[in-house]
Design an enzyme around this catalytic site. Structure first.
Site, PDB file in Angstrom:
ATOM      1  N   CYS A   2      46.733  27.050  30.758  1.00  0.00           N
ATOM      2  CA  CYS A   2      48.035  27.042  30.092  1.00  0.00           C
ATOM      3  C   CYS A   2      47.843  27.574  28.683  1.00  0.00           C
ATOM      4  O   CYS A   2      46.733  27.849  28.245  1.00  0.00           O
ATOM      5  CB  CYS A   2      48.575  25.620  30.013  1.00  0.00           C
ATOM      6  SG  CYS A   2      48.749  24.808  31.596  1.00  0.00           S
ATOM      7  N   ARG A  27      48.750  33.452  30.043  1.00  0.00           N
ATOM      8  CA  ARG A  27      47.892  32.324  30.414  1.00  0.00           C
ATOM      9  C   ARG A  27      48.580  31.373  31.391  1.00  0.00           C
ATOM     10  O   ARG A  27      47.973  30.481  31.952  1.00  0.00           O
ATOM     11  CB  ARG A  27      47.494  31.528  29.166  1.00  0.00           C
ATOM     12  CG  ARG A  27      46.664  32.282  28.161  1.00  0.00           C
ATOM     13  CD  ARG A  27      46.362  31.421  26.962  1.00  0.00           C
ATOM     14  NE  ARG A  27      45.572  30.261  27.355  1.00  0.00           N
ATOM     15  CZ  ARG A  27      44.237  30.275  27.449  1.00  0.00           C
ATOM     16  NH1 ARG A  27      43.579  31.384  27.203  1.00  0.00           N
ATOM     17  NH2 ARG A  27      43.575  29.207  27.804  1.00  0.00           N
ATOM     18  N   TRP A  79      50.641  26.713  33.470  1.00  0.00           N
ATOM     19  CA  TRP A  79      50.100  27.226  34.737  1.00  0.00           C
ATOM     20  C   TRP A  79      49.786  25.969  35.528  1.00  0.00           C
ATOM     21  O   TRP A  79      48.752  25.339  35.309  1.00  0.00           O
ATOM     22  CB  TRP A  79      48.848  28.053  34.486  1.00  0.00           C
ATOM     23  CG  TRP A  79      48.309  28.700  35.709  1.00  0.00           C
ATOM     24  CD1 TRP A  79      47.381  28.186  36.589  1.00  0.00           C
ATOM     25  CD2 TRP A  79      48.653  29.975  36.236  1.00  0.00           C
ATOM     26  NE1 TRP A  79      47.139  29.057  37.598  1.00  0.00           N
ATOM     27  CE2 TRP A  79      47.900  30.168  37.414  1.00  0.00           C
ATOM     28  CE3 TRP A  79      49.512  30.972  35.828  1.00  0.00           C
ATOM     29  CZ2 TRP A  79      47.993  31.316  38.180  1.00  0.00           C
ATOM     30  CZ3 TRP A  79      49.593  32.125  36.595  1.00  0.00           C
ATOM     31  CH2 TRP A  79      48.860  32.288  37.753  1.00  0.00           C
ATOM     32  N   ASN A 105      46.325  21.911  27.618  1.00  0.00           N
ATOM     33  CA  ASN A 105      45.754  22.904  28.526  1.00  0.00           C
ATOM     34  C   ASN A 105      44.481  22.286  29.078  1.00  0.00           C
ATOM     35  O   ASN A 105      43.644  21.806  28.321  1.00  0.00           O
ATOM     36  CB  ASN A 105      45.423  24.203  27.779  1.00  0.00           C
ATOM     37  CG  ASN A 105      44.677  25.185  28.670  1.00  0.00           C
ATOM     38  OD1 ASN A 105      44.857  25.175  29.883  1.00  0.00           O
ATOM     39  ND2 ASN A 105      43.803  25.994  28.094  1.00  0.00           N
ATOM     40  N   GLY A 106      44.353  22.245  30.401  1.00  0.00           N
ATOM     41  CA  GLY A 106      43.131  21.693  31.006  1.00  0.00           C
ATOM     42  C   GLY A 106      43.487  20.784  32.177  1.00  0.00           C
ATOM     43  O   GLY A 106      44.600  20.807  32.686  1.00  0.00           O
ATOM     44  N   GLU A 488      33.174  43.186  50.595  1.00  0.00           N
ATOM     45  CA  GLU A 488      33.755  43.015  49.248  1.00  0.00           C
ATOM     46  C   GLU A 488      33.145  43.997  48.261  1.00  0.00           C
ATOM     47  O   GLU A 488      33.859  44.616  47.465  1.00  0.00           O
ATOM     48  CB  GLU A 488      33.556  41.569  48.779  1.00  0.00           C
ATOM     49  CG  GLU A 488      34.061  41.275  47.379  1.00  0.00           C
ATOM     50  CD  GLU A 488      35.565  41.471  47.214  1.00  0.00           C
ATOM     51  OE1 GLU A 488      36.275  41.656  48.223  1.00  0.00           O
ATOM     52  OE2 GLU A 488      36.045  41.471  46.059  1.00  0.00           O
ATOM     53  N   LYS A 492      35.329  46.852  46.224  1.00  0.00           N
ATOM     54  CA  LYS A 492      35.310  46.970  44.758  1.00  0.00           C
ATOM     55  C   LYS A 492      34.974  48.387  44.339  1.00  0.00           C
ATOM     56  O   LYS A 492      35.584  48.957  43.430  1.00  0.00           O
ATOM     57  CB  LYS A 492      34.300  45.967  44.199  1.00  0.00           C
ATOM     58  CG  LYS A 492      34.816  44.537  44.223  1.00  0.00           C
ATOM     59  CD  LYS A 492      35.901  44.352  43.180  1.00  0.00           C
ATOM     60  CE  LYS A 492      36.802  43.152  43.404  1.00  0.00           C
ATOM     61  NZ  LYS A 492      37.577  43.171  44.635  1.00  0.00           N
ATOM     62  N   GLU A 495      37.999  50.732  45.172  1.00  0.00           N
ATOM     63  CA  GLU A 495      39.245  50.566  44.399  1.00  0.00           C
ATOM     64  C   GLU A 495      39.025  50.774  42.910  1.00  0.00           C
ATOM     65  O   GLU A 495      39.978  51.050  42.187  1.00  0.00           O
ATOM     66  CB  GLU A 495      39.872  49.204  44.670  1.00  0.00           C
ATOM     67  CG  GLU A 495      39.085  48.016  44.203  1.00  0.00           C
ATOM     68  CD  GLU A 495      39.830  46.708  44.438  1.00  0.00           C
ATOM     69  OE1 GLU A 495      41.072  46.706  44.499  1.00  0.00           O
ATOM     70  OE2 GLU A 495      39.172  45.673  44.573  1.00  0.00           O
ATOM     71  N   HIS A 511      24.164  51.319  66.067  1.00  0.00           N
ATOM     72  CA  HIS A 511      25.049  51.694  67.199  1.00  0.00           C
ATOM     73  C   HIS A 511      25.930  52.877  66.838  1.00  0.00           C
ATOM     74  O   HIS A 511      27.056  52.981  67.306  1.00  0.00           O
ATOM     75  CB  HIS A 511      25.898  50.477  67.595  1.00  0.00           C
ATOM     76  CG  HIS A 511      25.077  49.327  68.070  1.00  0.00           C
ATOM     77  ND1 HIS A 511      24.495  49.283  69.318  1.00  0.00           N
ATOM     78  CD2 HIS A 511      24.690  48.186  67.426  1.00  0.00           C
ATOM     79  CE1 HIS A 511      23.799  48.165  69.448  1.00  0.00           C
ATOM     80  NE2 HIS A 511      23.908  47.477  68.318  1.00  0.00           N
ATOM     81  N   LYS A 610      48.808  45.061  41.719  1.00  0.00           N
ATOM     82  CA  LYS A 610      48.122  43.775  41.752  1.00  0.00           C
ATOM     83  C   LYS A 610      48.633  42.937  42.927  1.00  0.00           C
ATOM     84  O   LYS A 610      47.861  42.215  43.551  1.00  0.00           O
ATOM     85  CB  LYS A 610      48.362  43.004  40.435  1.00  0.00           C
ATOM     86  CG  LYS A 610      47.665  41.647  40.369  1.00  0.00           C
ATOM     87  CD  LYS A 610      46.174  41.771  40.491  1.00  0.00           C
ATOM     88  CE  LYS A 610      45.484  40.424  40.519  1.00  0.00           C
ATOM     89  NZ  LYS A 610      44.045  40.547  40.907  1.00  0.00           N
TER      90      LYS A 610
END
Ligand code: AGP
Length: 615
Positions: A2, A27, A79, A105-106, A488, A492, A495, A511, A610
């Site tokens: 947050c 945030r 958040w 925040n936390g 992955e 990366k 992209e 194969h 995104k």
């Protein structure tokens, strides 16, 4: 994650606070609020309208302006981690008297026990948040005669978890008390004014001096003055900051781009996702999940649907769930899932994995699963996202907003959240003993440090990237959990660096695709230990003997891996099912560095969004 802000000594604080909250929106933005000490009490306005929260707050405060001649003020962008993003759960939170306001925040890990004790003592809670507990704790200590600062120090001594807070009280109208543990808090000063914020951007242009508060330090802000003590009350001198950043650089916390910042937030994202998942008895309990143990006990099949990096996290989870829970676990690319004829019953648990919680392919897939009678659980990073609201249950990653288009911290947090789900299923199905579960969780608690170690090795990755700048053809090979890691790593590179890269199961290369191997082909092998490590190394030897340039991700000290590689990206070892959380880091760094060497924008790669809200 947050955003908090506070100011005292500013005669017209509201525009300053609202401007700071706009700066802090990245945030967290599912709700926002502001409070001022005025007319012998607290004037407070809150809004909970997703990304429009700060804008709505501005409008609300225009419609209902604060009294003239107010004192200190605080503000918050949220958040959500505990409690839905509603106005009731938005900060600032008040105590029972309505004369104290607090923003945070936390995550307060022991909020449950503290809340029970306060309620038993007659306190009336008005929200479902962990934060509100601190407002009432401070109230209790002030009622015993302590000042706001003394009461805050005493209250925080009872709190476990992470926090940065700002608190005001009508009895001390020009004072703000601030404190932090594990989450950032910056202080600012100028003539006659003192300020605080979660990060530097919100203070840029408003303060002449900036100071960083250290863990378990408490600051008392009055107009033009700041005094800092330890939690025990011992005076300390705060560290002065010398910042030459512009605003955009400051939002990146000094990193060159959001992707770097977010890669370095990975230890914290994993730690936050792991936090507060066990009850006082040490057993796993996923409060926000909304699916009861009875619901989960009847599950006889798991089906995970996702896209992109979230799909790769799901593939890792397949190995973990089948190993720990002995339940058949299918993993589907979401855009394919709904066009096959998936076989599901009311005993199927369908898990939708989506950091945004808005990906249309995945949203449609869980809609189909629900239509077929499955129970739907969503693993998301956005509280009350569309998919979270659509599902029967939710499990949140707590990575904070991810701005870079390439998913990094959310991907690692998803793997951890899914493995927490797997251990919870194992606990409910009795396929692991409490000791086995505790052992797995204790090892997971080491992951933030192991990620930190891997991140610190970026210069070695940069060196390798510099040697590969001419390469145009990459294979990423892995076996067992190394296979989704290979997928992955390839994603990366595609992209970010726009290079052709194929993730492949190493055992499958012979194969057919091995025909593509020739001098100049770069093969990145995932050689972190798992049960197929020896087979992986022989697959690597096959391609090495055909002229490939081999880069291996390998556990520290693995000489056998080094013997079949041209370059090794070393990572600290950990158990196989957890190894993707650490082993993916050099793959991210390799793709990042090659993208930068090729002059690409790592935060906004071409052709990509995104969040993909189209089919
Ligand atoms: C990953 O780096 C990409 N940005 C992309 O593949 C992403 O993982 C995918 O679009 C899924 O997004 P979601 O997690 O928000 O559903």
């Amino acid at each position: 994650m947050c955003g908090i802000f506070g100011v005292t000594g500013e005669p017209d604080a509201l525009p300053l606070i609202l401007g700071a909250l706009h700066q802090l929106e990245y945030r967290g933005y599912d709700s926002a609020g502001v409070a001022l000490v005025a007319d012998g009490g607290i004037w407070r306005v809150r809004a909970a309208d997703g990304t429009r929260s700060v804008a709505d707050l501005s409008q609300l405060t225009t419609d209902h302006p604060p009294p003239v001649g107010h004192g200190a003020g605080i503000g918050h962008t949220r958040w959500a981690t505990h409690g839905h993003p509603t106005a009731e759960n938005a900060h600032p939170h008040l105590d029972c008297t309505g004369r104290l306001a607090l923003v945070h925040n936390g995550i307060i890990e022991n909020h449950g026990a503290l809340r029970a004790d306060l309620v038993a003592g007659g306190h009336i809670m008005s929200s479902a948040t962990d934060t509100e507990v601190m407002a009432h704790l401070i109230e209790r200590h002030m009622a015993a005669g302590l000042s706001l600062a003394e009461a805050t120090r005493a209250a925080l001594g009872l709190v476990r978890g992470a926090f940065s807070i700002a608190v005001v009280h009508a009895d001390e109208p020009d004072t703000i008390v601030a404190a932090r543990r594990s989450t950032p808090l910056v202080l600012g000063l100028r003539q006659g004014v003192a300020l605080l914020a979660s990060d530097i951007p919100a203070l840029l242009g408003h303060a002449r001096q900036l100071y960083a508060l250290a863990d378990d330090e408490v600051a008392v802000l009055t107009p033009g003055a700041i005094s800092v003590t330890t939690l025990a009350g011992t005076p300390v001198r705060p560290e002065e900051l010398h910042i030459a950043w512009d605003l955009e650089a400051a939002r990146k916390d000094g990193y060159e781009d959001f992707m770097s910042k977010e890669m370095h937030e990975q230890p914290g994202a994993v730690a936050a996702t792991l936090l507060d998942r066990r009850g006082p008895d040490g057993r796993l309990r996923l409060d926000e999940m909304r699916l009861s143990p009875a619901d989960l006990r009847q599950v006889d099949k798991v089906c995970i649907v996702a896209c992109g990096s979230s799909y790769h996290a799901a593939l890792v989870a397949k190995y973990a769930i089948e190993h720990w829970v002995k339940l058949p676990t299918e993993v589907d690319i979401a855009s394919e899932f709904r066009y096959r004829d998936p076989v599901m019953t009311e005993r199927t648990l369908c898990v939708g994995v989506s950091q945004s919680g808005e990906t249309l392919d995945t949203s449609k897939a869980i809609e189909e699963a629900s239509r077929l009678g499955a129970k739907v659980l969503v693993v998301s990073n956005v509280v009350d996202s569309s998919m979270a609201r659509q599902a029967d249950g939710v499990l949140y990653t707590r990575a904070g907003p991810e701005v870079g288009v390439a998913s990094t911290k959310c991907h690692l947090a998803q793997i951890v959240a899914l493995e927490i789900l797997g251990l919870t299923l194992a606990q409910i199905h009795g396929t692991l003993t409490p000791e086995q579960i505790a052992s797995a969780l204790n090892e997971m608690d080491r992951l933030p440090e192991l990620i930190e170690q891997a991140l610190r090795r970026s210069s070695a990755v940069d060196d390798v990237a510099g040697k590969l700048i001419e390469a145009r053809d990459f294979f990423f090979l892995g076996r067992h959990v190394g296979y989704p890691m290979a997928l992955e790593g390839a994603l990366k590179l595609k992209e970010l660096a726009y290079l052709r890269a194929e993730g492949y199961a190493a055992g499958e290369l012979k194969h057919g695709p091995i025909a593509l191997i020739e001098p100049g082909t770069v093969v990145v092998g995932i050689a972190t230990r798992n049960r197929l490590w020896e087979k992986l190394l022989s697959n690597i030897a096959e391609v090495h003997s055909r002229g490939a340039t081999v880069v291996l991700v390998a556990d520290d000290g693995d000489r056998e891996a080094a013997a079949v590689a041209d370059h090794v990206l070393w990572v600290p070892p950990c158990s196989p099912l957890l190894s993707p959380v650490v082993g993916v880091v050099p793959l991210q760094q390799l793709a990042y560095r090659l993208a930068r060497l090729h002059g690409h924008d790592v935060d906004r790669p071409r052709n990509l969004a995104k969040t993909v809200t189209v089919e």
